[in-house]
Design an enzyme around this catalytic site. Structure first.
Site, PDB file in Angstrom:
ATOM      1  N   ASP A  61      -3.608 121.338 118.277  1.00  0.00           N
ATOM      2  CA  ASP A  61      -2.562 121.829 119.175  1.00  0.00           C
ATOM      3  C   ASP A  61      -1.453 122.528 118.392  1.00  0.00           C
ATOM      4  OD1 ASP A  61      -4.134 119.898 120.527  1.00  0.00           O
ATOM      5  OD2 ASP A  61      -2.525 119.543 121.964  1.00  0.00           O
TER       6      ASP A  61
ATOM      7  N   ASN B 110      -6.420 121.941 127.688  1.00  0.00           N
ATOM      8  CA  ASN B 110      -5.920 121.690 129.041  1.00  0.00           C
ATOM      9  C   ASN B 110      -4.660 122.487 129.346  1.00  0.00           C
ATOM     10  OD1 ASN B 110      -4.760 119.794 127.071  1.00  0.00           O
ATOM     11  ND2 ASN B 110      -3.599 118.981 128.799  1.00  0.00           N
ATOM     12  N   HIS B 111      -3.991 123.019 128.330  1.00  0.00           N
ATOM     13  CA  HIS B 111      -2.795 123.823 128.557  1.00  0.00           C
ATOM     14  C   HIS B 111      -3.096 125.319 128.625  1.00  0.00           C
ATOM     15  CE1 HIS B 111       0.559 120.925 128.483  1.00  0.00           C
ATOM     16  NE2 HIS B 111      -0.305 120.179 127.807  1.00  0.00           N
TER      17      HIS B 111
ATOM     18  N   HIS C 255      -5.614 117.351 121.213  1.00  0.00           N
ATOM     19  CA  HIS C 255      -5.122 116.803 122.478  1.00  0.00           C
ATOM     20  C   HIS C 255      -4.060 115.718 122.361  1.00  0.00           C
ATOM     21  CE1 HIS C 255      -5.369 116.437 126.769  1.00  0.00           C
ATOM     22  NE2 HIS C 255      -6.000 115.288 126.795  1.00  0.00           N
TER      23      HIS C 255
END
Length: 538
Positions: free
Chosen positions: A182, A249-250, A411
């Site tokens: 990330d 997921n972003h 994540h």
């Protein structure tokens, strides 16, 4: 059992120069052996080709493409040595195209910013305080003209979209490669990692010999989200078979449209939407993020869900969840995909967490509900009951069934930037250090390479955290339009983000919660900033 040719992790401390052992293997010599005359046309010999476009650098570091007469006048290059495409594949745009020229300029500007980074004692800082009061994306495009920037980003995003459409849902990546976790808009940290461990360039970098995997979540929460997307898109255009962008997921609208720190708010603050009313023709529409936001998401919808390194290591953003699917079924997930819940497999891949997460990971994940580790319990993540936690046995079974040795995921924040879990079959990597200005975590990447014996090794490389309580990034640097034109301006003013002075961690959390609640009321969503979960449409 591990797959053949894969050994346990090499987790030793890396040197500061970021150098890794050579991966060049040795080819047995055939010199002097009767009947062993190898040539390009010999049966069984690997093909060798000669690139027609060499690159040279002058003393002033200006890049030039030169075409010297390197072939004798009376000689010709045999057809088997000629290449019909550039070294980085047929998906790469021609050097005369606008997409190529824009990408080269952006990458060169990013490299110059990287060279200027000052990390001396007492001079390091979090991403939000870096270059405060400036718009770094203007430096990347080398113009302050927003119309020109948007026009060039349109070309860039369209080229990325066409490349992603031509590539599969699970891409195959050779070793050696670097896996990034990330980033969340922390552009300075991304450049610092490039500075320490190699820049993705074919002039002063290693991209010709090393592939790059960016494992999702480049946007939301950080101060320089647009810059991260711009640079990653430029890298994908220029190096389509060396740079791999994996969806997190972003990279879905449902997450980007939550609060003042979201990608949607930052895009609409800089490139305002033409209308604040979502299109009634689109049942998925939740907010109008403006043209930059829509162009980015048109490409996001085609992002792959995973990468397979040398048929041995699967890279995915979240995890395998319930694990009730095969690698072949993951590869068959169709795109474009606007929201993760369109596919149960995709939902598990981008959202699930390991069941045996450590205490410090639970702050950014979910506590175990006490169920046995052999069958995954429902995730306690609100609104995501379909997402399951996965334990060591599920991971082991999935790896055995898929004939792979390991899974790399991101994540969740981990203190050292990476964490080896589930007996070594699972590694979490997170690249944004001092996350959101309130965590004392290191950032890290994982380098996957073959050693001289031909076996894969995973080598963590860390970016140490600053180690002090620093102020919240001030969103005023974005100079948002008047509140009447932008929800970002309303929320920034409401939360006190635009003025001087820093915020404590407690103030940050209170402000973030207020922003999320205000966004929920304005955009028709629900939830709070601390509830990191997707929401059903409605």
């Amino acid at each position: 059992m591990a797959a053949p040719g894969v050994t346990p992790l090499d987790l030793g401390r890396m040197g500061s120069d970021g150098r890794t052992p050579s991966t060049e293997g040795r080819t047995p010599s055939t010199e002097g052996q009767p009947g062993k005359r190898l040539s390009a046309s010999s049966p069984g010999a690997p093909r060798v080709i000669i690139d027609k476009n060499p690159v040279a650098a002058s003393v002033k570091e200006t890049r030039k493409t030169i075409m010297p007469k390197t072939v004798g006048h009376d000689l010709k290059v045999l057809p088997e040595f000629e290449s019909s495409t550039d070294w980085n594949g047929p998906l790469s745009p021609s050097e005369n195209s606008k997409a190529h020229q824009i990408s080269v300029r952006i990458i060169e500007q990013a490299r110059k910013l990287t060279d200027k980074l000052d990390t001396g004692r007492g001079r390091d800082m979090i991403d939000g305080d870096w270059m405060y009061g400036t718009h770094l994306f203007e430096q990347l495009f080398k113009t302050p003209n927003r119309a020109e920037i948007l026009a060039e980003f349109h070309i860039l995003a369209e080229q990325v979209k066409s490349i992603l459409e031509a590539q599969p849902t699970v891409v195959k990546v050779p070793a050696p490669c670097k896996v990034f976790g990330d980033i969340h808009g922390q552009f300075r940290d991304l450049l610092l990692i490039f500075h320490a461990y190699g820049f993705p360039s074919h002039t002063r970098g290693d991209v010709e010999t090393v592939s790059y995997i960016f494992n999702g979540d480049w946007v939301d929460r950080g101060h320089h989200q647009l810059e991260c997307v711009i640079l990653l898109f430029a890298l994908k255009v220029l190096y389509p078979t060396r740079v791999w962008l994996i969806r997190g997921n972003h990279e879905f609208r449902i997450m980007n449209e939550r609060g003042a720190m979201g990608f949607c708010a930052q895009c609409s603050a800089i490139f305002p939407p033409s209308s604040s009313v979502p299109s009634s023709k689109d049942p998925w529409a939740r907010a109008d993020g403006g043209p930059f936001y829509e162009l980015a998401h048109a490409a996001f919808d085609w992002l792959p869900l995973g990468a397979l390194i040398d048929k041995s290591i699967l890279v995915i953003h979240g995890g395998i969840g319930h694990g009730n699917f095969t690698l072949a079924e993951l590869q068959a997930v169709s795109r474009p995909m606007r929201e993760a819940w369109e596919s149960d497999i995709a939902f598990q891949i981008v959202w699930s967490d390991p069941e045996d997460e450590e205490e410090h990971m639970k702050e950014h994940g979910h506590p175990d509900d006490g169920a046995g580790s052999w069958s995954p319990p429902p995730s306690p993540r609100p609104g995501c009951d379909a997402v399951a936690l996965f334990g060591a046995r599920i991971t082991s079974n999935f790896c055995a069934q898929s004939r792979i040795s390991m899974i790399i995921r991101s994540h969740q924040v981990v203190p050292d930037g990476y964490m080896v879990m589930q007996g070594g079959r699972l590694i979490t990597v997170f690249s944004a250090r001092d996350y959101m200005g309130r965590e004392d975590n290191d950032g890290a990447i994982l380098v996957v390479l073959r050693d001289p014996d031909g076996v894969l090794r995973v080598r963590p490389k860390r970016l140490l955290h600053i180690g002090q309580d620093l102020p919240l990034p001030q969103l005023g640097a974005y100079a948002p339009p008047p509140p009447s034109r932008s929800i970002f301006g309303k929320l920034a003013g409401m939360c006190g983000f635009g003025g001087g002075g820093g915020h404590t961690s407690k103030e940050y959390q209170e402000a973030a919660q207020a922003a999320a609640l205000a966004a929920a009321a304005t955009m028709g969503t629900a939830g709070t900033a601390s509830e990191d979960h997707p929401l059903a449409p409605g």
